[in-house]
Write an enzyme that holds these catalytic residues in place. Sequence first.
Site, PDB file in Angstrom:
ATOM      1  N   LEU A  31       0.822  -1.316   0.030  1.00  0.00           N
ATOM      2  CA  LEU A  31       0.000  -0.056  -0.160  1.00  0.00           C
ATOM      3  C   LEU A  31       0.881   1.455   0.079  1.00  0.00           C
ATOM      4  O   LEU A  31       1.844   1.448   0.796  1.00  0.00           O
ATOM      5  CB  LEU A  31      -0.938   0.006   1.124  1.00  0.00           C
ATOM      6  CG  LEU A  31      -1.773  -1.139   1.345  1.00  0.00           C
ATOM      7  CD1 LEU A  31      -2.783  -1.072   2.532  1.00  0.00           C
ATOM      8  CD2 LEU A  31      -2.753  -1.289   0.147  1.00  0.00           C
ATOM      9  N   HIS A  35      -3.361   4.124  -2.506  1.00  0.00           N
ATOM     10  CA  HIS A  35      -4.213   3.343  -1.870  1.00  0.00           C
ATOM     11  C   HIS A  35      -4.949   4.122  -0.680  1.00  0.00           C
ATOM     12  O   HIS A  35      -5.981   3.914  -0.637  1.00  0.00           O
ATOM     13  CB  HIS A  35      -3.694   1.983  -1.447  1.00  0.00           C
ATOM     14  CG  HIS A  35      -3.049   1.153  -2.304  1.00  0.00           C
ATOM     15  ND1 HIS A  35      -1.713   1.082  -2.427  1.00  0.00           N
ATOM     16  CD2 HIS A  35      -3.536   0.494  -3.297  1.00  0.00           C
ATOM     17  CE1 HIS A  35      -1.497   0.200  -3.425  1.00  0.00           C
ATOM     18  NE2 HIS A  35      -2.500  -0.087  -3.947  1.00  0.00           N
ATOM     19  N   LYS A 148      -5.741   5.729 -12.032  1.00  0.00           N
ATOM     20  CA  LYS A 148      -4.427   5.570 -12.681  1.00  0.00           C
ATOM     21  C   LYS A 148      -4.682   4.181 -13.469  1.00  0.00           C
ATOM     22  O   LYS A 148      -4.021   4.239 -14.625  1.00  0.00           O
ATOM     23  CB  LYS A 148      -3.388   5.149 -11.637  1.00  0.00           C
ATOM     24  CG  LYS A 148      -2.114   4.725 -11.978  1.00  0.00           C
ATOM     25  CD  LYS A 148      -0.980   4.840 -11.299  1.00  0.00           C
ATOM     26  CE  LYS A 148       0.232   4.127 -12.010  1.00  0.00           C
ATOM     27  NZ  LYS A 148      -0.182   2.705 -12.015  1.00  0.00           N
ATOM     28  N   ARG A 186       4.824  -0.722  -8.030  1.00  0.00           N
ATOM     29  CA  ARG A 186       5.950  -1.187  -9.089  1.00  0.00           C
ATOM     30  C   ARG A 186       6.938  -0.049  -8.795  1.00  0.00           C
ATOM     31  O   ARG A 186       8.141  -0.298  -9.439  1.00  0.00           O
ATOM     32  CB  ARG A 186       5.526  -1.517 -10.316  1.00  0.00           C
ATOM     33  CG  ARG A 186       4.673  -2.686 -10.508  1.00  0.00           C
ATOM     34  CD  ARG A 186       4.558  -3.070 -11.986  1.00  0.00           C
ATOM     35  NE  ARG A 186       3.754  -4.463 -11.848  1.00  0.00           N
ATOM     36  CZ  ARG A 186       2.339  -4.819 -12.034  1.00  0.00           C
ATOM     37  NH1 ARG A 186       1.427  -3.756 -11.947  1.00  0.00           N
ATOM     38  NH2 ARG A 186       2.114  -6.113 -11.904  1.00  0.00           N
TER      39      ARG A 186
END
Length: 285
Positions: A31, A35, A148, A186
Amino acid sequence: MTRVVHTRADLEAARAGRFGDTAVVMTMGALHDGHLALIQAARQAAKTVIVTIFVNPLQFGPTEDFSRYPRTLAEDLKLCEAADVDVVFAPSVEEVYPGGTPMVMVDPGPMGEVLEGAFRPGHFAGVLTVVNKLLNLTGPDVAFFGQKDAQQLALIRRMALDFNLPVEIVGVRTVREPDGLALSSRNRYLSAPERETALALSRALAEGATRPTVPAVLEAAHAVIDEAARAEPPLALDYLALVDPGNFQDLREDYTGNAILALAARVGTTRLIDNVPLTITGEAT
Ligand code: PAF
């Protein structure tokens, strides 16, 4: 206090007596502030907030990063506790897919075949199948997803419409670093020089979004990407497209109205996506 459950039975028990006024935020963990923006929106909207944390094998291709995807449950739980989440559902793969790999999956249709769907075959069938299952298991009135993942959000909205799912789907704005990089689990794969190159994604979107016509938007965005392709380390573009927000098909050159400029690119071994909603006016301002 946040209640953490790992099984469907314990989730059911945690939900008992909490009928109505429930929001869900679905995540794959690791997270970050993106988030947390979803969780905050959920917290403001509903009495009970459920967060799901599940790295869904069904949405990863055979050569993708399923095994190395960051799994940080202990830290995630602390963040959920601080954000006043009521229930975290963190199931195992067996708990979500008790019959093994599902024989019946959600077909994302033509909108799932372009852009991300073209580069990640099977991805959206995996996403929609797990989202459908998690909606059934958590039974929310409202579900929050990040803009996103614009194509994912559009497909989930469409699934809710086409399947008459009794849930409201709400999109939440992309959260960015001060230098423009969209937050993503990522991003932690990127080295410092790779991160520098990766800034071209948001720069290309910002450049494109200032232009009035379809060809001008694409030309301005491509100019930034072309420069980043010559950088060290270089950026490798998967796609850059200006699409209709309703079906993700490419827009005609003379189109005016709402649009989404979306792109995906690889820097080193990391694949990143980003997008921006914009209005094509057709006229220079
Ligand atoms: O956006 C994600 O993190 C995932 O695709 C989702 C919606 C949690 C489904 O696994």
